[in-house]
Motif scaffolding. Sequence first.
Motif, PDB file in Angstrom:
ATOM      1  N   ARG A 117       1.237  -1.288   0.096  1.00 56.61           N
ATOM      2  CA  ARG A 117      -0.320  -0.049  -0.196  1.00 56.61           C
ATOM      3  C   ARG A 117       0.978   1.483  -0.289  1.00 56.61           C
ATOM      4  N   ILE A 118       1.814   0.990   0.525  1.00 54.19           N
ATOM      5  CA  ILE A 118       2.959   2.579   0.392  1.00 54.19           C
ATOM      6  C   ILE A 118       3.535   3.155  -0.640  1.00 54.19           C
ATOM      7  N   THR A 119       4.241   1.272  -1.254  1.00 56.14           N
ATOM      8  CA  THR A 119       4.852   1.747  -2.598  1.00 56.14           C
ATOM      9  C   THR A 119       4.324   1.858  -3.169  1.00 56.14           C
ATOM     10  N   LEU A 120       3.279   1.839  -3.304  1.00 53.05           N
ATOM     11  CA  LEU A 120       2.157   1.539  -4.830  1.00 53.05           C
ATOM     12  C   LEU A 120       2.004   3.112  -5.124  1.00 53.05           C
ATOM     13  N   THR A 121       1.592   3.988  -3.804  1.00 51.62           N
ATOM     14  CA  THR A 121       1.267   5.522  -4.418  1.00 51.62           C
ATOM     15  C   THR A 121       2.399   5.643  -5.010  1.00 51.62           C
ATOM     16  N   PRO A 122       2.814   6.990  -5.329  1.00 52.94           N
ATOM     17  CA  PRO A 122       4.073   7.465  -6.370  1.00 52.94           C
ATOM     18  C   PRO A 122       4.742   8.440  -4.986  1.00 52.94           C
ATOM     19  N   PHE A 123       3.627   9.184  -4.422  1.00 52.64           N
ATOM     20  CA  PHE A 123       4.688  10.196  -3.418  1.00 52.64           C
ATOM     21  C   PHE A 123       5.802   9.094  -2.214  1.00 52.64           C
ATOM     22  N   THR A 124       5.216   8.254  -1.845  1.00 57.40           N
ATOM     23  CA  THR A 124       5.795   7.243  -0.682  1.00 57.40           C
ATOM     24  C   THR A 124       6.209   6.020  -1.308  1.00 57.40           C
ATOM     25  N   ILE A 125       7.504   5.475  -0.056  1.00 53.53           N
ATOM     26  CA  ILE A 125       8.088   4.277  -0.674  1.00 53.53           C
ATOM     27  C   ILE A 125       8.685   3.838   0.855  1.00 53.53           C
TER      28      ILE A 125
END
Lengths: 135, 82, 106
Positions: A104-112
């Motif tokens: 979930r965290i890595t899928l969104t481009p703002f967060t890894i």
Amino acid sequence: MSRLIVIALRMLIWLLLSADPELLNVAIGLAVSLALPLPRRVRALSPGQFWRALGDSVTALPQAYSQAARLLLHRRLEESVVHDEPARVGGRASSVLVFLDVFRITLTPFTIALGLEGGGRRYRVHELVFEEKER
Amino acid sequence: MTLLVFGMVLALLLPILVVCRRTDVWHRLAAFASVSTKVAMVMLVVSVVRDDWMVGLVGVIVLSVGNGAVMLLANLLQGVEG
Amino acid sequence: MSGELLADAPGVLAALAQGASAVLLGLGLLFWFAGSWPLLGRASYLTKLHYLGISDTLGSALMLLGLLLRFQREWPLLVLALLSLVVWNTIFGYVLAACSQPRRRP
């Protein structure tokens, strides 16, 4: 619960790969997915936790697209920071839950996600934020 | 559709250019990962255009196994450096 | 009249699906270019990984959706590709970021 998820995933891959819903084929797939070795020790995972994490991951998909559009429209404005985000399940969480959270965290481009720290209590997260100096 | 395949090959050239230019190994690894995904996607598009099941199967296998291989390489690299 | 309309519905639907598929494919290609372009620049490694996530995961997923809308014989393969693409590439971005970390931490 974890074992059930693993077996269901194997069946899904088998059915999609062979694309043949005959009874014999399904039986072969079931036999293979039961015969392959399962993880020896699994931590407890309640269905409620699993469905909530899965729902969060799925709702992250449209969010990811809106964030991607925003990021591509203001491409010069970002800076990067690293911060900690508390994990929702403290302590020794099941590997399925950790997987879904990292996804979930890595899928969104703002967060890894960068890793799990403090004995599984918080994630290190790398995030892009916009500079707000002009306007 | 031909235009689409041309565009995809053109986009594929970008990470290849990066691989040829960079010296930092991590940047190179990221670019290789990008190449792996993009080649698999080109294969899938070609398989749909030609209505060919086998090409699509190979594309799916490249997509999943190729990414796994680069992931293994990243772990190995961390072990060598750390 | 309504019977004709009903008989024509599959054709209209197919045309609509073709159009939507073309739009999705074009959008995916746009994401590919936009996400791959920062690789050439001098941004930091993690920033590039963010952009790579856009181009490879989200752009390719759009393309696969566009291909799925064509209702070809290969749909099980495409669904499997969509699933493995989204999961693998996301986790892959995480692994690349996490593995490069100890060296870069001050």
